[in-house]
Design a protein around this motif. Structure first.
Motif, mmCIF file in Angstrom:
data_model
loop_
_atom_site.group_PDB
_atom_site.id
_atom_site.type_symbol
_atom_site.label_atom_id
_atom_site.label_comp_id
_atom_site.label_asym_id
_atom_site.label_seq_id
_atom_site.Cartn_x
_atom_site.Cartn_y
_atom_site.Cartn_z
ATOM 1 N N LEU A 117 0.815 -1.221 0.000
ATOM 2 C CA LEU A 117 0.000 0.000 0.000
ATOM 3 C C LEU A 117 0.844 1.265 0.000
ATOM 4 N N SER A 118 2.094 1.181 0.460
ATOM 5 C CA SER A 118 2.930 2.386 0.555
ATOM 6 C C SER A 118 3.648 2.707 -0.740
ATOM 7 N N THR A 119 3.796 1.717 -1.605
ATOM 8 C CA THR A 119 4.516 1.953 -2.861
ATOM 9 C C THR A 119 3.750 1.324 -4.006
ATOM 10 N N PRO A 120 3.873 1.863 -5.215
ATOM 11 C CA PRO A 120 3.284 1.184 -6.368
ATOM 12 C C PRO A 120 3.913 -0.198 -6.519
ATOM 13 N N ALA A 121 3.084 -1.181 -6.658
ATOM 14 C CA ALA A 121 3.601 -2.554 -6.646
ATOM 15 C C ALA A 121 3.111 -3.321 -7.859
ATOM 16 N N SER A 122 3.931 -4.256 -8.286
ATOM 17 C CA SER A 122 3.522 -5.197 -9.318
ATOM 18 C C SER A 122 3.075 -6.490 -8.639
ATOM 19 N N THR A 123 2.505 -7.393 -9.403
ATOM 20 C CA THR A 123 2.035 -8.659 -8.851
ATOM 21 C C THR A 123 3.229 -9.499 -8.415
ATOM 22 N N HIS A 124 3.225 -9.935 -7.155
ATOM 23 C CA HIS A 124 4.327 -10.745 -6.637
ATOM 24 C C HIS A 124 3.814 -11.577 -5.461
ATOM 25 N N PHE A 125 4.585 -12.608 -5.107
ATOM 26 C CA PHE A 125 4.297 -13.456 -3.945
ATOM 27 C C PHE A 125 5.639 -13.776 -3.320
ATOM 28 N N GLY A 126 5.984 -13.031 -2.269
ATOM 29 C CA GLY A 126 7.330 -13.065 -1.717
ATOM 30 C C GLY A 126 7.682 -14.366 -1.016
ATOM 31 N N ALA A 127 9.006 -14.557 -0.822
ATOM 32 C CA ALA A 127 9.504 -15.762 -0.153
ATOM 33 C C ALA A 127 9.086 -15.802 1.311
ATOM 34 N N VAL A 128 9.077 -14.646 1.985
ATOM 35 C CA VAL A 128 8.668 -14.614 3.401
ATOM 36 C C VAL A 128 7.223 -15.075 3.542
ATOM 37 N N LEU A 129 6.359 -14.599 2.668
ATOM 38 C CA LEU A 129 4.957 -15.003 2.720
ATOM 39 C C LEU A 129 4.808 -16.491 2.414
ATOM 40 N N MET A 130 5.599 -16.995 1.482
ATOM 41 C CA MET A 130 5.534 -18.418 1.162
ATOM 42 C C MET A 130 5.950 -19.272 2.366
ATOM 43 N N VAL A 131 7.033 -18.897 3.041
ATOM 44 C CA VAL A 131 7.530 -19.684 4.178
ATOM 45 C C VAL A 131 6.533 -19.653 5.331
#
Length: 437
Positions: A117-131
């Motif tokens: 929400l703080s920065t313009p972002a592209s579609t992603h699914f980070g490693a931290v969220l996966m773990v």
């Protein structure tokens, strides 16, 4: 982080290393019953292990590289110090993911949403969220994992679309990634439960094999002592005119008896390892002389029962007498359960070299074809573990067992047990009705 000690034979017989309650498994962090992972051990005063720190550092590094490189490549967002700090902070909950997987995932989702929400972002699914999501799927039941997956998908899509209508790529990629990670975690948890169950079965089998080996060794020792006792007793009887010889034989007999008794106690301890302790002192085993009491109890229970004895009564070897008692007990129990309104008859026949016991009732319908009771085949609705136990007891003595419906109606159990002459003579000596040979 000290290693576990190697379990001794006593520990193997008294506490199963494959038991989920055993310290070896409680310290491993592997899934317990229901797929819930056990908490890792406290090490060096910290609530996490070196492995947890390495996983958190690795996931944080991957997310930082993704934030630095891919954001500049697509030109959608710019790198900021607060963004870098949030990415680094998002990996901290991974340190406690094994102890508290759901709260760790909640914190990771909150930080990831703040970053998106703080920065313009592209579609992603980070490693931290996966773990963190994988930790929930591995450590918690399927309903909890499903709820966590739904929340993760929704929050990820909304935060990456800045609370607006998401593009189709975002609407598909986040749920697909969530489903893949959660499914993998559930599959790994199930595989670990199966491995733990197989390991426990192998450990139980190893313990049982060890008990059998010890029992065989103790049996050989006891058999040796009993053989010595028999020889010494025979030698004493043959040398009654020589007191010194008789005295030495009796001393050896007494010593062998003590040793045999001690080894028998050890044998029972091995065979009874893990059983509940006895709450009452053991009572003498019943025998054929207790059949009158058994018949009286059957009458009181509502089954009219007759008891006939053919041939002169005489003492039976203890194991044979116990077998006769158990056959009559099981036969009368089956008659009360299955015969309905009926009358039972117990017949005990003493032969020169055998004893025969029969339990029959006149309940049920008449048999067809006039067939006699079949050899050890439970029929007529009376099959079960009771008849199997009868067959095993009779086979132990080399006898025969016939069970089945009677032609005139009802059910019959007929057991024929052979008697060795020396066993009968020894039983008579023990009961005081005969003199030693």
């Amino acid at each position: 982080m000290g290693g576990h000690q190697r379990p001794t034979m006593d520990a193997a017989l008294g506490a199963d290393p494959a038991d989920p309650a055993h310290p070896v498994h409680r310290a491993s962090g592997s899934p317990g019953p229901g797929g819930v992972a056990d908490a890792p051990p406290e090490t060096d005063g910290a609530p996490w292990t070196h492995t947890d720190a390495l996983v958190a550092a690795g996931a944080c590094t991957l997310d930082l590289l993704n934030y630095l490189l891919f954001s500049e490549m697509d030109g959608v967002r710019r790198v900021t110090p607060p963004g870098l700090l949030l990415v680094a902070l998002s990996a901290l909950p991974l340190l406690v993911r094994r102890r508290h997987p759901v709260p760790a995932l909640a914190v990771v989702l909150a930080v990831e949403a703040a970053i998106d929400l703080s920065t313009p972002a592209s579609t992603h699914f980070g490693a931290v969220l996966m773990v963190s999501l994988f930790a929930v799927a591995r450590a918690r039941p399927a309903p909890v994992t499903a709820a966590a997956a739904v929340v993760t998908s929704v929050l990820t899509v909304l935060s990456q679309s800045h609370l607006r209508m998401p593009a189709w790529q975002a609407a598909v990629s986040a749920p697909a990634s969530t489903l893949l990670v959660a499914g993998t975690g559930l599959a790994v948890a199930r595989w670990q439960r199966e491995v733990a169950a197989n390991r426990k079965l192998l450990a139980d089998r190893a313990v049982a094999d060890e008990r059998r080996r010890i029992a065989r060794e103790l049996h050989d020792i006891v058999a040796h002592h009993i053989t010595t006792m028999q020889l010494m007793a025979g030698g004493a009887r043959a040398n009654l005119a020589h007191p010194e010889v008789v005295r030495d034989a009796l001393v050896t007999l007494e010593s062998s008896g003590r040793l045999a008794l001690r080894e028998m106690r050890q044998l029972l301890d091995v065979l009874r390892a893990g059983d509940e302790p006895d709450t009452a002192p053991p009572s003498p085993q019943p025998g054929a002389e207790d059949l009158d009491r058994l018949v009286d109890e059957s009458r009181v229970a509502g089954l009219p029962t007759d008891f006939d004895v053919h041939g002169p009564r005489r003492p039976l070897p203890p194991t044979v007498g116990l077998t006769v008692f158990r056959i009559v007990q099981e036969g009368l129990t089956n008659a009360r359960k299955h015969a309905g309104p009926a009358r039972a008859t117990v017949t005990l026949t003493y032969g020169p070299d055998r004893v025969t016991v029969e339990v029959r009732d006149d309940g049920g319908t008449a048999g067809t074809g006039g067939a006699a009771p079949q050899e050890a085949v439970p029929t007529g609705g009376r099959s079960g573990y009771g008849l199997i136990g009868m067959r095993e007891r009779v086979a132990l003595h080399g006898g025969t067992l016939r069970t089945g419906p009677r032609p005139e109606g009802g059910f019959a159990v007929l057991a024929d047990l052979p008697l060795a002459p020396e066993e009968t003579a020894d039983a008579a000596v023990q009961h005081g009705t005969a003199t030693a040979r």
